[in-house]
Scaffold this motif. Sequence first.
Motif, PDB file in Angstrom:
ATOM      1  N   ASP A  40     -99.372  -0.086  68.973  1.00 43.47           N
ATOM      2  CA  ASP A  40    -100.387  -0.760  68.165  1.00 43.47           C
ATOM      3  C   ASP A  40     -99.753  -1.493  66.982  1.00 43.47           C
ATOM      4  O   ASP A  40    -100.120  -2.633  66.663  1.00 43.47           O
ATOM      5  CB  ASP A  40    -101.407   0.259  67.668  1.00 43.47           C
ATOM      6  CG  ASP A  40    -102.552  -0.396  66.912  1.00 43.47           C
ATOM      7  OD1 ASP A  40    -103.300  -1.179  67.532  1.00 43.47           O
ATOM      8  OD2 ASP A  40    -102.689  -0.132  65.700  1.00 43.47           O
ATOM      9  N   PHE A  43     -97.963  -4.585  68.229  1.00 42.33           N
ATOM     10  CA  PHE A  43     -98.919  -5.643  68.559  1.00 42.33           C
ATOM     11  C   PHE A  43     -99.435  -6.333  67.300  1.00 42.33           C
ATOM     12  O   PHE A  43     -99.514  -7.568  67.225  1.00 42.33           O
ATOM     13  CB  PHE A  43    -100.083  -5.044  69.357  1.00 42.33           C
ATOM     14  CG  PHE A  43    -101.175  -6.027  69.646  1.00 42.33           C
ATOM     15  CD1 PHE A  43    -101.031  -6.993  70.630  1.00 42.33           C
ATOM     16  CD2 PHE A  43    -102.369  -6.001  68.916  1.00 42.33           C
ATOM     17  CE1 PHE A  43    -102.038  -7.907  70.890  1.00 42.33           C
ATOM     18  CE2 PHE A  43    -103.373  -6.905  69.167  1.00 42.33           C
ATOM     19  CZ  PHE A  43    -103.215  -7.865  70.160  1.00 42.33           C
ATOM     20  N   LYS A  46     -96.689  -8.532  65.830  1.00 41.32           N
ATOM     21  CA  LYS A  46     -96.544  -9.793  66.557  1.00 41.32           C
ATOM     22  C   LYS A  46     -97.720 -10.721  66.291  1.00 41.32           C
ATOM     23  O   LYS A  46     -97.550 -11.937  66.124  1.00 41.32           O
ATOM     24  CB  LYS A  46     -96.431  -9.516  68.056  1.00 41.32           C
ATOM     25  CG  LYS A  46     -95.104  -8.887  68.469  1.00 41.32           C
ATOM     26  CD  LYS A  46     -95.026  -8.712  69.986  1.00 41.32           C
ATOM     27  CE  LYS A  46     -93.672  -8.139  70.387  1.00 41.32           C
ATOM     28  NZ  LYS A  46     -93.583  -7.971  71.870  1.00 41.32           N
TER      29      LYS A  46
END
Length: 466
Positions: A40, A43, A46
Amino acid sequence: MIQMQLRMKMNKKSLLRNEDGVAILMVMAAIALMTFLLVDFTFETKLNKIKAYNQIEKDQARMNAEAGLTFAMAKLKLYQEGRNYIEKTEALKGVVNPSDIESIVTMPFVFPIPANLGKDLQAKTAIQEFSKSAILQGSLQLTVTPVGGFLNPNNMRIKKKKKGEEERENDSDSDQDDDGKKKIAPQAYIENKLVETFAKAFNDKRESDDEFDNLYGNLEPKLLIKELKYFVNSPENFVDSEKAEIEQIYSKAEVTPKHAPMTTIDEMYLLQGWSDELVALIKDRLATHEVTIIPVNKLNEDQLEILFPNITDEQKEEFFKHRDGDQETGDPPKKFKNAGEFKALIVGTLGVVSDKDYEERAKEFENAGLKIGVAGKLYKVESIGEYNRARYRLVAFVDLPIQPVPVKKEKKKEDDKEVNPEVDPDTDPDDDDDQVADNDPDKDKKKAKAPPLQLMNPRIVEIRLN
């Protein structure tokens, strides 16, 4: 038997107290949880990185567009100085055409400069050196176009009649000139042109979009333009058979129309009879800024007919052959250097109207906010900046206001005589000057000669961001 039961109970209790393997389960659960958190977090990292890069690209594209606007303002500043110099220098009039300077300023600009523009080695080298030294990142497309024509809703405004003038039922009524020909007020032509332009866009949209046709197929373009006319006019000056119907639209919506000139085209969204889709059909074709120049070197056939409704097809043909050249005879184009040359062709060579009718017509359009000229003073700047996948479009309207002429104060001779009572009126030097001026053969020319037109610094009067 009893011993066996006791042993079984003891084994059961020992099994319940046995904690072997619990630690492994806890470790596995912790690893799974940490793995989920790590995924998580990765992500989100990013995603934030992509957002940051996108924002950087958008900012760079915006800066490119703003750089284009700054460049356009610099070019218009040079245009202002050059045109003012021509107006002040008699020797340059007729030699240098203001429209020639305008054509240089309005040349489109693209960055990076296409390499195929360099026809020889020297030009290619210059382009490469310029591209290397430029600090602009990404690309830029810049266009500067003069705003001309008649598509200004504010030009439909009806001026209040002076005391003693005959009231008309509405400003679209026609009367007759000295030759018995029909004579229609400029506001009526502008209204008709707006109806024609909007009706064409409206019908084209209906043919290509069935959903749009189902929603708006019953609307009447002429009524919508009348609502626009009602919006920019004072209620007492707007006299029309459909005024009550238009007023009812605003009464139901409990909205008060502006009843004043528009300052920005976005005010069209305040029209109650117009949806956003209808505004979008014509919004980009209108301008709401006053004192629009009618550029005679760029007049098309429709605009020429609006200026002079009684012009014949033969006269229109001769006009465009004179201005744009005649391929059959090989005559070169003769662009107008000033409004006087345009008048000479219309009045003298072609005989479209008389000198008196021309002056009256020019005065009518000037009262409606339109002036005949060869170079404009209102420009539309469109600057598009791009960087990677980001694109930013900036549209600005730039005006070069005309410098007002200072009003000269009249001398009060009676007051001067009171201050100097010993001065003999018969020998008053001021009177001698007046007498010399009266005997001057060029007195009328000097009085009739208007001061040179001077433009002020360019200023942004409207800006739109996309």
